[in-house]
Design an enzyme around this catalytic site. Structure first.
Site, PDB file in Angstrom:
ATOM      1  CD1 TRP A   9      -2.177  -2.172   1.880  1.00 53.30           C
ATOM      2  CD2 TRP A   9      -2.951  -1.315  -0.036  1.00 53.30           C
ATOM      3  NE1 TRP A   9      -3.177  -2.992   1.418  1.00 53.30           N
ATOM      4  CE2 TRP A   9      -3.660  -2.501   0.245  1.00 53.30           C
ATOM      5  CE3 TRP A   9      -3.251  -0.606  -1.199  1.00 53.30           C
ATOM      6  CZ2 TRP A   9      -4.669  -2.985  -0.585  1.00 53.30           C
ATOM      7  CZ3 TRP A   9      -4.244  -1.085  -2.038  1.00 53.30           C
ATOM      8  CH2 TRP A   9      -4.935  -2.254  -1.733  1.00 53.30           C
TER       9      TRP A   9
ATOM     10  CG  ASP B 256      -3.124   4.018   4.116  1.00 54.48           C
ATOM     11  OD1 ASP B 256      -4.156   3.842   4.813  1.00 54.48           O
ATOM     12  OD2 ASP B 256      -2.880   3.371   3.074  1.00 54.48           O
TER      13      ASP B 256
ATOM     14  CE  LYS C 165      -8.494  -2.996   4.366  1.00 54.89           C
ATOM     15  NZ  LYS C 165      -7.693  -2.195   3.439  1.00 54.89           N
TER      16      LYS C 165
HETATM   17  C1  LIG Z   1      -7.171  -1.802   2.272  1.00 56.91           C
HETATM   18  C2  LIG Z   1      -6.097  -0.783   2.248  1.00 56.91           C
HETATM   19  C3  LIG Z   1      -6.004   0.184   1.230  1.00 56.91           C
HETATM   20  C4  LIG Z   1      -6.931   0.199   0.028  1.00 56.91           C
HETATM   21  O1  LIG Z   1      -8.104   0.809   0.345  1.00 56.91           O
HETATM   22  P1  LIG Z   1      -9.227   1.148  -0.770  1.00 56.91           P
HETATM   23  O2  LIG Z   1     -10.288   1.773   0.082  1.00 56.91           O
HETATM   24  O3  LIG Z   1      -9.611  -0.127  -1.398  1.00 56.91           O
HETATM   25  O4  LIG Z   1      -8.637   2.100  -1.731  1.00 56.91           O
HETATM   26  C5  LIG Z   1      -5.015   1.137   1.337  1.00 56.91           C
HETATM   27  N1  LIG Z   1      -4.148   1.155   2.362  1.00 56.91           N
HETATM   28  C6  LIG Z   1      -4.195   0.226   3.344  1.00 56.91           C
HETATM   29  C7  LIG Z   1      -3.207   0.290   4.455  1.00 56.91           C
HETATM   30  C8  LIG Z   1      -5.162  -0.760   3.318  1.00 56.91           C
HETATM   31  O5  LIG Z   1      -5.207  -1.680   4.288  1.00 56.91           O
END
Ligand SMILES: *Cc1c(COP(=O)(O)O)cnc(C)c1O
Length: 362
Positions: free
Chosen positions: A102, A172, A196
Site C-alpha cells: 500500500w 494511511d 476494516k
Molecule cells: C485496504 C487498504 C487500502 C486500500 O483501500 P481502498 O479503500 O480499497 O482504496 C489502502 N491502504 C491500506 C493500508 C489498506 O489496508
C-alpha cells in the site's frame, strides 16, 4: 442463522449489534417512515446521524481542536492521489516510507503528480518489518512524510510514530485506525478507508490539522480540495449516507464497550493468543515477520508446505473460520483480527490450529 468467525482482510467483520440495529430500523428510521438511505442528506434526520458520527470519531480518538474530521469518498486509494494533489506544490518534494504494497501504491500515485523521494524502504528484506528510526533519510524541506501505519498484506505495524522533525506527517491508517490509542497531534493527517475497522466500504475518514488542510492547492477542482469538504462539514456534495450511518453504529459500539482503552486490551489479547499459538510450534507454523514489527491487526504465517496452507484454509472454512487465505501475491495464511473479531473467535481459530497441526504432521 449461523454467523461465521470472519478473518477477512477487508471489507471485514462488523459488530453483530450494529448489523442487528441496522436491520431493525431499515424500513423505518426513527419514525421517519423511510430508511435512512431514503432521507435527504440535507434533512435534520440525516444531519443528526452525520454530526454524531463526526463527534464520536473526535471523542473516541481524542482528536484535538487543532484538527478536523472529514468523511470523504474514493477509498484509501483516492487519498493516495488527493494528498499529493493538494500538498505537493511546485518546488517541494514529498518523502515516502515504503513498508509494503500500500505504501508503494501511494508512492506511485504521487510520482504522477510531482516530485517524491523514498526516505526509507524495507523492500530489501521482503517487507518483513517496518523501518527503524536510524534508517530514515528524511528531507527537512519536504512537503510531507507519508507512512502506512499497518501493512495489511505483510502483517507489519509501526509501534510508534517515526520522528520527522517539523515536516507534516501523513499516515494511511486504513487497517489499524481505532485499534489502539494514539496521539493524533503527532500527525498532520491520518486517513483510512472505513472497511476494516470503522464500518463498511464507501467512506474514508480523514483527520487533519486545520492549518495543513487550508495550505492545500486552490487551483485544482473543488471536489479534490480538502478545504472544500472541511468548510462544508463533509456535506459539500451527497455523502455516502448509509455507510456513515453504519460508521455511527460502529463508533457507538466502540464507546459502549469502553472506548479505545478496552478495544486495545482486546486487540492485545487476541494478538498474544494467536502469536503464542504460532510460536509454540515453530516446526509447524512460521511467521516471517520480525517480532518487533508484528501487526496486531493482520497476522500472517505459513505451514510446512503450500499444499498444507491450502488444506488448512479449506478445512478452516468448512469449520466456520473464513477469510484466512493470504494476499494473492504473498500466499500463506493471514488472519485479520480487526476490532469486530472477538477474543472468542481468535480462541476458536487457535484451537483449530492445534488440532490441525496434530492431524497433519508432514
Ligand atoms: C485496504 C487498504 C487500502 C486500500 O483501500 P481502498 O479503500 O480499497 O482504496 C489502502 N491502504 C491500506 C493500508 C489498506 O489496508
Amino acid at each position: 442463522m449461523t454467523r461465521v468467525s470472519n478473518f477477512t482482510a477487508g471489507p471485514a467483520a462488523l459488530p453483530l449489534a450494529v448489523l442487528e440495529q441496522a436491520r431493525d430500523e431499515l424500513l423505518d428510521f426513527e419514525g421517519s417512515g423511510m430508511s435512512i438511505m431514503e432521507n435527504s442528506h440535507r434533512s435534520k434526520t440525516y444531519e443528526r446521524v452525520h454530526d454524531e458520527a463526526l463527534a464520536l470519531m473526535r471523542e473516541l480518538m481524542g482528536v484535538p481542536s487543532s484538527h478536523q474530521v472529514l468523511f470523504l469518498q474514493g477509498g484509501a486509494r483516492g487519498q493516495f492521489a488527493m494528498v499529493p494533489l493538494n500538498f505537493l506544490s511546485s518546488g517541494k518534494s514529498a518523502d515516502y516510507l515504503l513498508t509494503g504494497v500500500w505504501s508503494e501504491g501511494a508512492f506511485e500515485e504521487a510520482q504522477t503528480l510531482g516530485k517524491v523521494r523514498t526516505a526509507g524502504s524495507t523492500k530489501g528484506v521482503g517487507y518483513t518489518r517496518v523501518l527503524r528510526q536510524e534508517e530514515l533519510e528524511l528531507d527537512a524541506g519536504a512537503a510531507y512524510v507519508h507512512m502506512t501505519t499497518n501493512n495489511t498484506i505483510y502483517g507489519t505495524q509501526w509501534r510508534s510514530e517515526p520522528e520527522v522533525g517539523g515536516v507534516p506527517l501523513v499516515a494511511d491508517a486504513s487497517s489499524d485506525i481505532l485499534s489502539r490509542r494514539i496521539d493524533v497531534s503527532k500527525y498532520a493527517m491520518i486517513y483510512a478507508g472505513a472497511q476494516k475497522n470503522i464500518g463498511p466500504s464507501g467512506v474514508v475518514v480523514v483527520i487533519a490539522r486545520e492549518d495543513f488542510l487550508s495550505s492545500g492547492r486552490k487551483d485544482i477542482p473543488q471536489v479534490w480540495r480538502y478545504a472544500t469538504h472541511a468548510k462544508a462539514n463533509s456535506l459539500w456534495h451527497t455523502p455516502p449516507t448509509f455507510a456513515i450511518y453504519l460508521v455511527r453504529g460502529v463508533l457507538r459500539w466502540v464507546k459502549s464497550v469502553g472506548g479505545l482503552a478496552q478495544i486495545e486490551r482486546w486487540n492485545d489479547e487476541k494478538a498474544a493468543l494467536l502469536y503464542s499459538t504460532i510460536d509454540a510450534d515453530p516446526e509447524y507454523w512460521r511467521c516471517p515477520v520480525e517480532r518487533e514489527s508484528r501487526s496486531k491487526m493482520n497476522v500472517v504465517w505459513r505451514l510446512p508446505s503450500e499444499a498444507l496452507d491450502e488444506k488448512f484454509v479449506k478445512e478452516a472454512t468448512a469449520a466456520g473460520l473464513v477469510g484466512l487465505k493470504g494476499y494473492r501475491t504473498v500466499g500463506g495464511i493471514r488472519a485479520s483480527i480487526y476490532n469486530a473479531v472477538s477474543v472468542a473467535d481468535v480462541a476458536r481459530l487457535c484451537d483449530f490450529m492445534k488440532a490441525f497441526a496434530a492431524a497433519n504432521r508432514p
